[in-house]
Design a protein around this motif. Sequence first.
Motif, mmCIF file in Angstrom:
data_model
loop_
_atom_site.group_PDB
_atom_site.id
_atom_site.type_symbol
_atom_site.label_atom_id
_atom_site.label_comp_id
_atom_site.label_asym_id
_atom_site.label_seq_id
_atom_site.Cartn_x
_atom_site.Cartn_y
_atom_site.Cartn_z
ATOM 1 N N UNK A 18 0.792 -1.117 0.080
ATOM 2 C CA UNK A 18 -0.046 0.002 -0.060
ATOM 3 C C UNK A 18 0.922 1.080 0.033
ATOM 4 N N UNK A 19 1.828 1.324 0.724
ATOM 5 C CA UNK A 19 2.697 2.280 1.093
ATOM 6 C C UNK A 19 3.447 2.660 -0.308
ATOM 7 N N UNK A 20 4.104 1.748 -0.664
ATOM 8 C CA UNK A 20 4.753 2.006 -2.247
ATOM 9 C C UNK A 20 3.958 2.058 -3.299
ATOM 10 N N UNK A 21 2.815 1.500 -3.550
ATOM 11 C CA UNK A 21 2.150 1.885 -4.546
ATOM 12 C C UNK A 21 1.526 3.442 -4.431
ATOM 13 N N UNK A 22 0.953 3.521 -3.432
ATOM 14 C CA UNK A 22 0.347 4.919 -3.311
ATOM 15 C C UNK A 22 1.303 5.891 -3.383
ATOM 16 N N UNK A 23 2.510 5.715 -3.022
ATOM 17 C CA UNK A 23 3.737 6.824 -3.195
ATOM 18 C C UNK A 23 4.066 7.014 -4.554
ATOM 19 N N UNK A 24 4.158 5.868 -5.079
ATOM 20 C CA UNK A 24 4.500 5.817 -6.712
ATOM 21 C C UNK A 24 3.112 6.636 -7.546
#
Length: 453
Positions: free
Chosen positions: A418-424
């Motif tokens: 969730x963190x990586x995907x939303x950040x990207x």
Amino acid sequence: MASRADNFASNLSFANFSKATELRQRIWFTVGALIVFRFLSFVPLPGINPRALQSLTDQPLGVLDLFNTFTGGSLERMSIIALGLMPYITASIVVQMAAALHPSLMALKKEGATGRQKLNQYTRYGTVFLCALQGWFLAAGLESFAASNGLQAVVNPGYMFRVGAVISLIGGTMFLLWLGEQITSRGIGNGISLIIMAGIVAQFPSFATNLFEGGRTGDIGGATIATFLAMIVILILFICFMERAQRRLLIQYPKRATQRGMMQADRSHLPLKLNTAGVIPPIFASSLLLLPLTITQFAGNTIDQGSTFGETIQTVIQYLGQGQPLYLALYALGIIFFTFFYTAVVFNPEETADNLKKNGGFIPGIRPGKRTAEYLDYVLTRITVVGAIYLTLVCVVPEYMIGQMGIPIFLGGTSLLIVVNVTVDTISQIQSHLLAHQYGDLIKKAKLKGRLR
């Protein structure tokens, strides 16, 4: 598409960012909204004794620790947003599945903006109902759980406290829903996903503290800590690689006459992401799994533990504990199901094939129309299988490994995904705003030069 975005990203500078006034305002609005979310996570429910509640937070919540992570620690503090956005996500799952199966709701979905507005209204009604249901069991469970531990976390237990808690929890969740919509329209990125990500990121300091404190006291070995940190780095790199992976289908258009009288055929590509569903499948799967577990765990505190029904409830909670085989199996099945379901929702092969046919485009070797739709469905199904396996491995395997390592923290692959995907996704939207701002400046300069001439 990806290479062009990469070239643009390399040319970005702080000068371009400083000139984008609207982008700065959007970013500041998003940051302010997330700060409000964090402040609300420390506002307790009316009638709660904070000191007595603090004594209960040392005891593990079991599988609800994942729920607590998604809400930024609001559940363990029993704040007015203790339920977070999970009731809304669960309600949206039910409405979307009903819209895909029920003829009248399916027709409503095809009506465009009016139909979507009506479905959103049904989702909000479902959110209020789920908040009331979960809030009642949470309040009742808090009373009995505190009493069984010899504490009085509720100042005046009874129906007045439960009704007040339910009203406060409904208000907190609906305010978070409104705040997420404001971030989406006036800020940067998807507001709902950003709020969930902010709750996860807010747990990082306590996660790091628990990890290294366990290493200092000897509860967690140094090799275990090194293995876990290496696993996090590998997971982040793997997620970034897989989220950018795509299958590019060649699209060819009929030959057209150019200014020099030559016939030239246009070509482009239709990018199909390996993970078309994004972070929705793990969020949906965890939300749908945590809904009955929330009710079961807090309802179990109000039932006589010695009775047959009470023993059954405790057995269910035990088997569905985080890291347990049954929990992991149900979680994996939920991720696979929602990967295919949500991919079918966001990408319609027949509609895409019709649009290509109307614009004169076709896939070389494939007839336009029905054959193109069948080919798109065939390709999309194959890459969705890979995407579903990728999401399942990222979300389920790390949680199993963490359970085997005995690390008393809950930062698994789901949280990292969730963190990586939303950040990207947020960075991509910032780049799009900067690109639009650059194009706007170029157009203004071209008009100015034309007037001077």
